[in-house]
Design an enzyme around this catalytic site. Structure first.
Site, mmCIF file in Angstrom:
data_model
loop_
_atom_site.group_PDB
_atom_site.id
_atom_site.type_symbol
_atom_site.label_atom_id
_atom_site.label_comp_id
_atom_site.label_asym_id
_atom_site.label_seq_id
_atom_site.Cartn_x
_atom_site.Cartn_y
_atom_site.Cartn_z
ATOM 1 N N LEU A 74 -4.857 38.374 -23.647
ATOM 2 C CA LEU A 74 -6.178 38.154 -24.479
ATOM 3 C C LEU A 74 -7.266 39.318 -24.073
ATOM 4 O O LEU A 74 -7.407 39.679 -23.017
ATOM 5 C CB LEU A 74 -6.818 36.707 -24.285
ATOM 6 C CG LEU A 74 -6.152 35.278 -24.429
ATOM 7 C CD1 LEU A 74 -6.930 34.314 -24.170
ATOM 8 C CD2 LEU A 74 -5.658 35.408 -25.939
ATOM 9 N N ASP A 113 -1.560 36.223 -19.419
ATOM 10 C CA ASP A 113 -2.760 36.320 -18.719
ATOM 11 C C ASP A 113 -2.713 35.678 -17.013
ATOM 12 O O ASP A 113 -3.563 35.636 -16.293
ATOM 13 C CB ASP A 113 -3.802 35.619 -19.228
ATOM 14 C CG ASP A 113 -4.404 36.260 -20.512
ATOM 15 O OD1 ASP A 113 -4.735 37.622 -20.323
ATOM 16 O OD2 ASP A 113 -4.201 35.778 -21.597
ATOM 17 N N GLU A 158 -7.397 34.159 -10.615
ATOM 18 C CA GLU A 158 -8.670 33.662 -9.960
ATOM 19 C C GLU A 158 -9.359 32.660 -11.043
ATOM 20 O O GLU A 158 -9.903 31.695 -10.755
ATOM 21 C CB GLU A 158 -9.677 34.941 -9.914
ATOM 22 C CG GLU A 158 -11.174 34.568 -9.564
ATOM 23 C CD GLU A 158 -12.110 35.817 -9.694
ATOM 24 O OE1 GLU A 158 -12.635 35.837 -8.450
ATOM 25 O OE2 GLU A 158 -12.224 36.279 -10.663
ATOM 26 N N ASP A 159 -8.857 32.921 -12.551
ATOM 27 C CA ASP A 159 -9.430 31.866 -13.452
ATOM 28 C C ASP A 159 -9.047 30.538 -13.144
ATOM 29 O O ASP A 159 -9.537 29.648 -13.970
ATOM 30 C CB ASP A 159 -9.208 32.572 -14.528
ATOM 31 C CG ASP A 159 -9.897 33.771 -14.987
ATOM 32 O OD1 ASP A 159 -10.864 34.099 -14.717
ATOM 33 O OD2 ASP A 159 -9.158 34.600 -15.929
ATOM 34 N N ARG A 183 -4.310 29.386 -22.328
ATOM 35 C CA ARG A 183 -4.272 29.888 -20.690
ATOM 36 C C ARG A 183 -4.178 28.284 -19.869
ATOM 37 O O ARG A 183 -4.126 28.398 -18.715
ATOM 38 C CB ARG A 183 -5.623 30.608 -20.249
ATOM 39 C CG ARG A 183 -5.458 31.734 -21.053
ATOM 40 C CD ARG A 183 -6.427 32.613 -20.085
ATOM 41 N NE ARG A 183 -5.994 32.963 -18.559
ATOM 42 C CZ ARG A 183 -6.535 33.670 -17.574
ATOM 43 N NH1 ARG A 183 -7.581 34.186 -17.906
ATOM 44 N NH2 ARG A 183 -6.235 33.669 -16.326
ATOM 45 N N HIS A 202 -16.466 37.254 -18.416
ATOM 46 C CA HIS A 202 -16.779 36.151 -17.378
ATOM 47 C C HIS A 202 -17.979 36.643 -16.344
ATOM 48 O O HIS A 202 -18.324 38.016 -16.496
ATOM 49 C CB HIS A 202 -15.543 36.193 -16.416
ATOM 50 C CG HIS A 202 -14.316 35.657 -17.008
ATOM 51 N ND1 HIS A 202 -13.199 36.208 -16.845
ATOM 52 C CD2 HIS A 202 -14.150 34.329 -17.625
ATOM 53 C CE1 HIS A 202 -12.121 35.226 -17.156
ATOM 54 N NE2 HIS A 202 -12.680 34.199 -17.824
ATOM 55 N N CYS A 235 -10.040 39.546 -10.115
ATOM 56 C CA CYS A 235 -9.297 38.464 -10.967
ATOM 57 C C CYS A 235 -8.104 38.261 -10.314
ATOM 58 O O CYS A 235 -7.057 37.174 -10.654
ATOM 59 C CB CYS A 235 -9.138 39.007 -12.257
ATOM 60 S SG CYS A 235 -10.562 39.402 -13.195
#
Length: 258
Positions: free
Chosen positions: A19, A62, A67-68, A87, A163, A248
């Site tokens: 993305l 992704d 980290e997300d 995601r 972010h 990330c």
């Protein structure tokens, strides 16, 4: 003693389809991205971090941006629920890995949304970017999970980047660093140090004054060296094309009970 483990996840073969929201799409060289990721992981090891590779999330472009998927506070993991619905399948193997490391696991529940990249921890202060990927209910659930543990949670506005940690991170002394054109309200951060490059906003604290940074921020590296820190540069150009940065690509676990 603080733990020094870091979760990482190998780039998916479909990485180039990841993305993008605040940048124009440009071609991604997946082979080069894998080489850059391997170097990133090697640098963590060189500076004393034991990397734990999370199982692949096949078909999730992704998923390398591990980290997300989670926010850690002390020994407690809050599994994220991304504001990007595509995601949300990335979290199962991360939860499995953290449970295997002895973490207490909680989850963000519907209708809350939260991306780990929206959370910046400075000591016991937990800043949460309230923007496209994290909603008010996600902030509320994070507050509910971490404030009983001693966290001080504060939401900050986010409109100019994907972010919060795309806009700001923090030096070891707690000074927040950011590239001013991409920071909504620098005054919210108390001690704020402007940096001359967008990628200079992103540092990973390796310990002992060592700062992992992108090679695309040489002027900022010089600035930090002048402050007595030791910048450690890595080339992450292919991930930057997908709005990724050095934070990330790993989840640093500093407070595991071992």
């Amino acid at each position: 003693m603080p733990s020094r483990k870091a979760l990482v996840r190998h780039p998916d073969p479909r990485l180039a389809e990841g993305l993008v929201t605040h940048v124009e799409r440009t071609p991604v060289d997946v082979r080069l991205a894998v080489e850059q990721w391997e170097r990133y992981v090697a640098v963590l090891g060189e500076y004393g971090w034991e990397t734990v590779e999370v199982k692949p999330a096949d078909g999730y472009p992704d998923s390398v941006f591990v980290e997300d998927t989670v926010v850690m506070f002390r020994n407690v993991a809050l599994i994220a629920r991304s504001g990007a619905e595509s995601r949300r399948g990335e979290t199962a193997a991360v939860e499995e890995a953290l449970a295997g490391l002895g973490c207490s696991v909680n989850r963000v529940r519907e209708p809350g949304t939260l991306d780990g990249g929206d959370v910046l921890k400075i000591g016991d202060t937990v800043l949460v970017g309230r923007g496209g990927r994290t909603n008010a209910e996600g902030v509320r659930q994070l507050r509910s999970a971490f404030e009983p543990l001693g966290a001080r949670v504060a939401a900050v506005p986010l409109t100019k980047v994907l972010h919060l940690k795309s806009a700001v991170t923090a030096l070891p002394d707690g000074t927040v660093v950011g590239y001013p054109p991409l920071v909504d309200e620098p005054s919210l951060f108390g001690r704020f140090l402007p940096v001359p490059e967008e990628a200079g906003s992103h540092v990973v604290l390796l310990g002992d004054g060592n700062l992992l940074m992108a090679a695309s921020a040489p002027k900022t590296a010089e600035l930090f060296a002048g402050l007595g820190y030791h910048p450690v540069s890595v080339d992450i150009s292919e991930f930057e094309k997908l709005e990724g940065c050095v934070t990330c690509l790993s989840v640093r676990l500093r407070d595991l009970q071992t």
